[in-house]
Scaffold this active site. Structure first.
Site, short mmCIF file in Angstrom:
data_model
loop_
_atom_site.label_atom_id
_atom_site.label_comp_id
_atom_site.label_asym_id
_atom_site.label_seq_id
_atom_site.Cartn_x
_atom_site.Cartn_y
_atom_site.Cartn_z
N SER A 121 26.18 60.74 8.46
CA SER A 121 26.08 61.16 9.86
C SER A 121 27.07 60.50 10.81
O SER A 121 27.17 60.92 11.96
CB SER A 121 24.66 60.91 10.37
N LYS A 124 29.37 62.78 12.73
CA LYS A 124 28.93 63.54 13.89
C LYS A 124 29.77 63.25 15.13
O LYS A 124 29.73 64.01 16.10
CB LYS A 124 27.45 63.26 14.18
N SER A 176 20.58 61.29 15.52
CA SER A 176 21.21 61.93 14.37
C SER A 176 20.62 63.29 14.02
O SER A 176 20.49 63.65 12.85
CB SER A 176 21.13 61.00 13.14
#
Length: 405
Positions: A121, A124, A176
């Protein structure tokens, strides 16, 4: 005749500069990696089937640059520190990590900074910055069943709910939310277009080890990055006040949908709560990526960040490993450096939605303009140069025709 010879030389020089003929071009050997650097070309073997494509073969590994981006010392895959520096912390389990100065871009210490790993993540950041750069923060986005059905961590995006881009960014970066990532990807043009934009942004930031296969960081065919590349991405992001504010936010009121009420979203980055001067960051985990983490802090005006890839929660949690790396960085004298986080492509400056906070651009950054962007410039230079040379030749001929006295 001497004048004509000078003109001819000038013509050749202008043509070479305008067209790029004779200039060296980047090359790489995608399959050349020392045995001591097992992840120089490809990521570690997957532990599950999440990266198997639905059809066809997985993409080939990215080409390895002929020289390490950011400096030759960053081509090593062991622990790299500046001469005379103290040993790096011994309780960091991440197979690749980096400590760098957010403002100067100086890389203070690293381990296998260009080793290729899966980001989980922490990738991102690219969805966030592509959205911040191109979308209006108060734009309304309707949730969909596809958003709600995405695998992994979610913040509650669903049909019947309406969310602003700003709210989705908070869900994306604070907790997240994979559903928030997919909702933002739809606003970037849908999945194929969003991935194209995200990968283009990564390339313009100098990320030569990065290929994004999913907007959420879930493992996918060809997914790849490096500690160095993640450092580039987050250094760029932290210079944007919208991003910096979100990752430093501890709680945020996230809207509900239908019969589901809104709730208080909490930031899942423990560094933010436990490290003095913490600026926030991002957590990540998948089975194939392992533990990944980005964190930053400010101490007496010096802002440092650290990146960890392919780690574990042993012997201490990732945020504590990051804290020890930050301590190490702050204990080194200012100016300590083993390499540099390069500046982004200048074209990113024109799309920055926060002009007061734009980054510095050094002369080397101008040389990294993409081939597609550079072609019109080269053609224009060649045409102008040809006209100048033609004019000089005509002047020379006129001078030769004058009667001699």
């Amino acid at each position: 005749m001497a004048f004509l010879r000078s003109v001819s030389c000038l013509a050749a020089a202008v043509f070479a500069v305008g067209t790029g003929i004779g200039l060296p071009t980047a090359a790489g050997e995608p399959n050349a990696a020392p045995a001591a650097c097992p992840y120089k070309v490809s990521t570690p073997p997957a532990v599950d089937s999440s990266e198997v494509p639905a059809a066809g073969e997985p993409p080939l590994p990215l080409v390895v640059p002929p020289t390490p981006v950011g400096g030759n010392a960053l081509g090593g895959c062991g622990i790299i520190t500046a001469p005379g520096s103290a040993p790096a912390p011994g309780d960091v389990s991440a197979e690749a990590w980096l400590v760098a100065d957010l403002d100067s871009g100086a890389v203070i210490a690293a381990r296998d900074p260009h080793g290729r790993h899966r980001p989980a993540s922490v990738i991102k950041v690219l969805v966030a910055m592509a959205s911040i750069n191109t979308l209006t923060l108060n734009k309304s986005v309707a949730g969909t069943a596809d958003d709600a059905a995405v695998e992994g961590t979610k913040v509650g995006v669903n049909t019947g709910g309406t969310y602003t881009v700003n709210q989705l960014l908070h869900g994306l970066l604070m907790h997240s939310g994979n559903d928030a990532a997919y909702a933002l990807a739809r606003q970037l043009g849908g999945m194929p277009a969003a991935l194209e934009k995200i990968n283009l942004l990564a390339a313009k930031l100098g990320g030569r080890d990065t290929r994004v296969a999913t907007p959420s960081g879930l493992d996918g065919p060809g997914m790849s990055t490096s500690a160095y590349d993640i450092g580039l991405f987050y250094r760029y992001a932290w210079q944007n006040p919208v991003f910096a504010d979100i990752v430093a936010t501890r709680t945020f009121d996230f809207p509900g949908h239908g019969d589901h009420p809104g709730y208080e979203l909490e930031n899942d980055n423990q560094l933010l709560y436990n490290y003095p001067g913490a600026l926030g960051g991002k957590t990540g985990y998948t089975d194939d990526a392992g533990q990944t983490f980005v964190g930053a802090a400010n101490r007496d005006g010096r802002r440092l960040m650290t990146v960890l890839l392919h780690g574990t929660r042993q012997p201490i949690p990732p945020w504590e490993q990051a804290a020890h790396l930050l301590d190490y960085g702050f204990n080194t004298p200012a100016g300590t450096q083993i390499g540099t986080l390069i500046e982004p492509d200048p074209s990113l400056m024109s799309t920055d939605r926060n002009p007061a906070d734009r980054q510095r651009v050094d002369p080397q950054a101008a040389a990294r303009i993409s081939a597609a962007d550079a072609l019109p410039v080269r053609v224009g230079v060649a045409v102008i140069g040809a006209l100048i040379v033609f004019g000089l030749i005509m002047v020379a001929r006129a001078m030769n025709r004058r009667p001699q006295h």
